[in-house]
Design an enzyme around this catalytic site. Structure first.
Site, PDB file in Angstrom:
ATOM      1  N   GLN A  95       0.831  -1.198   0.000  1.00  0.00           N
ATOM      2  CA  GLN A  95       0.000   0.000   0.000  1.00  0.00           C
ATOM      3  C   GLN A  95       0.869   1.252   0.000  1.00  0.00           C
ATOM      4  O   GLN A  95       2.053   1.205   0.326  1.00  0.00           O
ATOM      5  CB  GLN A  95      -0.947  -0.022   1.200  1.00  0.00           C
ATOM      6  CG  GLN A  95      -1.872  -1.238   1.181  1.00  0.00           C
ATOM      7  CD  GLN A  95      -2.868  -1.257   2.315  1.00  0.00           C
ATOM      8  OE1 GLN A  95      -3.369  -0.226   2.747  1.00  0.00           O
ATOM      9  NE2 GLN A  95      -3.182  -2.456   2.805  1.00  0.00           N
ATOM     10  N   ALA A 136       6.179   8.110  11.147  1.00  0.00           N
ATOM     11  CA  ALA A 136       7.071   7.281  11.963  1.00  0.00           C
ATOM     12  C   ALA A 136       8.514   7.694  11.692  1.00  0.00           C
ATOM     13  O   ALA A 136       8.961   7.698  10.533  1.00  0.00           O
ATOM     14  CB  ALA A 136       6.871   5.809  11.627  1.00  0.00           C
ATOM     15  N   PHE A 185      12.306   7.715  11.040  1.00  0.00           N
ATOM     16  CA  PHE A 185      13.185   6.738  10.399  1.00  0.00           C
ATOM     17  C   PHE A 185      14.221   6.214  11.385  1.00  0.00           C
ATOM     18  O   PHE A 185      14.728   6.956  12.244  1.00  0.00           O
ATOM     19  CB  PHE A 185      13.917   7.387   9.224  1.00  0.00           C
ATOM     20  CG  PHE A 185      13.260   7.149   7.890  1.00  0.00           C
ATOM     21  CD1 PHE A 185      11.895   6.989   7.783  1.00  0.00           C
ATOM     22  CD2 PHE A 185      14.025   7.087   6.731  1.00  0.00           C
ATOM     23  CE1 PHE A 185      11.285   6.777   6.555  1.00  0.00           C
ATOM     24  CE2 PHE A 185      13.436   6.874   5.497  1.00  0.00           C
ATOM     25  CZ  PHE A 185      12.069   6.711   5.405  1.00  0.00           C
ATOM     26  N   LEU A 186      14.560   4.957  11.233  1.00  0.00           N
ATOM     27  CA  LEU A 186      15.727   4.395  11.899  1.00  0.00           C
ATOM     28  C   LEU A 186      16.961   4.812  11.102  1.00  0.00           C
ATOM     29  O   LEU A 186      16.854   5.315   9.975  1.00  0.00           O
ATOM     30  CB  LEU A 186      15.612   2.876  11.952  1.00  0.00           C
ATOM     31  CG  LEU A 186      14.503   2.328  12.867  1.00  0.00           C
ATOM     32  CD1 LEU A 186      14.365   0.819  12.701  1.00  0.00           C
ATOM     33  CD2 LEU A 186      14.768   2.683  14.319  1.00  0.00           C
ATOM     34  N   ASP A 234      -0.688  -9.603  10.919  1.00  0.00           N
ATOM     35  CA  ASP A 234       0.223  -9.372   9.795  1.00  0.00           C
ATOM     36  C   ASP A 234       1.663  -9.195  10.278  1.00  0.00           C
ATOM     37  O   ASP A 234       2.266  -8.130  10.101  1.00  0.00           O
ATOM     38  CB  ASP A 234      -0.248  -8.145   9.010  1.00  0.00           C
ATOM     39  CG  ASP A 234       0.574  -7.898   7.759  1.00  0.00           C
ATOM     40  OD1 ASP A 234       0.976  -8.884   7.131  1.00  0.00           O
ATOM     41  OD2 ASP A 234       0.808  -6.724   7.410  1.00  0.00           O
TER      42      ASP A 234
END
Length: 481
Positions: A159, A279, A281-282, A348
């Protein structure tokens, strides 16, 4: 505490009033809160279940001594790999450019780094962030307030997701709103064809923090102007070409992806405002490699086939003999993730990731939680199948604490989520479902303890990845024999 000065209006005030009804020992101090509905100021007692929870001894346990081998980056040497951060003095808000908040180039201190970089520097073998890290709240604020300078579609995935870059060079993954809070997953939908929910990503971060896992990167809700903050700043021509004006005169776009990227499934604003989760980022994979692992209790992702764990009665014993689950804390981490997913109703979880630097002796990163909180009227008990193996004692004790009336998971979540700009993040039935599912988790563990014995199910984890790792491996081998 997590309750700092925020604009209490409308529903936020109602939520606060509900929380104080269930408070334990109320603080006698008073605070004045503006009620936007009538413009009046009301006096209510300051009470915080979250503050009380985080003061509990179970939330004050110490980590082992952190060495250089336990940190993802060494501030003195590795920071040179961040050229846009370490050597650039454009971190600060451009609106305050006249304020010389940062030392001149060449005399940069870690405290002056942008919040996203300070978050990266704080990652270690045991946690993404510490319990009382002031950088976390500052980073959450950045996700909502930093100016968006560029937008691009994220490749891969089923998605549409957007990568947003901010003025201070931080980046975040944007998942736009596709469904309202009240829409449940239709009963005939397969888990792998369900929509991803932006509010699930937000709620998952707060749930993970309340469970004291601290394995979900910071996530905040944001209202984005699709014209000014996406279309006008993107250099992604494929994304830009999908913008259009709907018959209702709203700005819409659909991007490119495997599912739901078409005119029929377009994302439309009101008229050009859209909600979404951001979110943080790492660290870039070039700087901090991550290893992707197949979840041993992965589902089949097929309409007719079942996964191996659903048909093989010896599957769990086989997993316990297979590296990295035959030693250390990895199997316990899987159980933590199982509990986390069950509380959200997330089916999921096909893969998970760890930081390569720490080998097998580190935590699982809880990424991609958008398919949680899809149903509040159904509890998917098959998610709990792995839990018959074992559980951390610290996790078990915290779950029992969160089930107590003076804390109660649903009220803690409501209090934590009230700070988010997109409040209410979850509707009441989802909050109540978490309490119900928490009781089910404790019931499953109680049955396992009664059948196998406490010491064979609940494993001591006073010193993670040290004494506990050796004891865990020995106990598992004894049980298998």
């Amino acid at each position: 505490t997590l309750l700092s000065a925020v604009p209490w209006t409308g529903r936020r005030l109602e939520a606060f009033k509900r929380m104080k009804q269930f408070a334990g020992a109320a603080d006698n101090q008073k605070t004045l809160i503006g009620d936007a509905s009538g413009g009046k100021t009301v006096s209510v007692p300051v009470v915080s279940r979250l503050a009380a929870l985080f003061e509990h001894p179970l939330y004050k346990t110490d980590l082992p001594t952190i060495t250089d081998d336990d940190t993802l980056f060494n501030v003195n040497t590795d920071i040179r790999f961040y050229p846009k951060a370490a050597g650039n003095q454009e971190w600060h808000n451009e609106a305050n450019a006249e304020d010389d908040e940062y030392p001149p180039t060449g005399d940069v201190t870690a405290d002056s780094y942008p919040n996203w970089l300070r978050f990266h520097i704080g990652i270690n073998r045991y946690e993404l962030y510490s319990r009382h890290n002031s950088v976390l709240d500052a980073l959450l604020k950045d996700l909502v307030t930093q100016r968006i300078t560029s937008v691009a579609m994220k490749s891969g995935g089923t998605q549409l997701k957007l990568i947003m870059t901010f003025q201070n060079y931080g980046q975040a993954l944007f998942k736009p709103m596709k469904q309202t809070r009240e829409q449940e997953t239709p009963p005939d939908f397969f888990y792998f064809s369900d929509f991803e929910r932006h509010n699930a990503e937000i709620a998952a971060f707060h749930l993970d923090r309340i469970l004291d896992f601290r394995r979900v990167p910071p996530v905040a809700g944001r209202l984005v102007n699709m014209t000014r903050e996406i279309r006008d700043v993107t250099r992604d021509k494929k994304l830009w070409r999908t913008f259009f004006i709907s018959p209702a005169n709203n700005v819409c776009f659909y991007g490119e992806c495997s599912y739901y990227c078409s005119t029929e499934h377009a994302l439309c604003g009101r008229p050009d405002q859209i909600q979404g989760s951001l979110a943080a980022f790492l660290p870039d994979l070039a700087l901090a490699k991550r290893k992707t692992w197949r979840n041993p209790w992965r589902r089949s992702y097929h309409k007719r086939k079942k996964a191996e764990w659903e048909v093989d009665p010896d599957y769990c014993d086989e997993v316990k003999q297979t590296p990295p689950y035959d030693r250390g804390s990895r199997l316990l981490d899987i159980m933590d993730m199982t509990i986390f997913d069950f509380l959200m109703g997330n089916m999921d979880r096909h893969h998970y990731e760890t930081f390569e630097k720490f080998g097998n002796d580190t935590f699982i990163i809880h990424l991609d939680n958008g398919r949680g909180f899809g149903k509040h009227s159904h509890d998917e008990l098959s998610i709990l199948v792995p839990l018959s193996q074992c559980c951390r004692r610290s996790t078990h004790l915290r779950l029992q604490l969160l089930a107590k009336e003076e804390y109660q998971l649903s009220h803690l979540m409501e209090e934590s989520l009230v700070r988010d700009r997109l409040h209410p993040v979850l509707i009441q039935p989802h909050l109540e479902a978490m309490d119900r599912r928490l009781r089910l988790v404790l019931q499953v563990l109680a049955v396992c303890v009664e059948k196998e014995g406490y010491s064979n199910v609940v494993e001591v984890d006073d010193i993670p990845w040290a004494r506990g790792a050796r004891d865990t491996a020995t106990r598992r081998n004894a049980i298998h024999r």
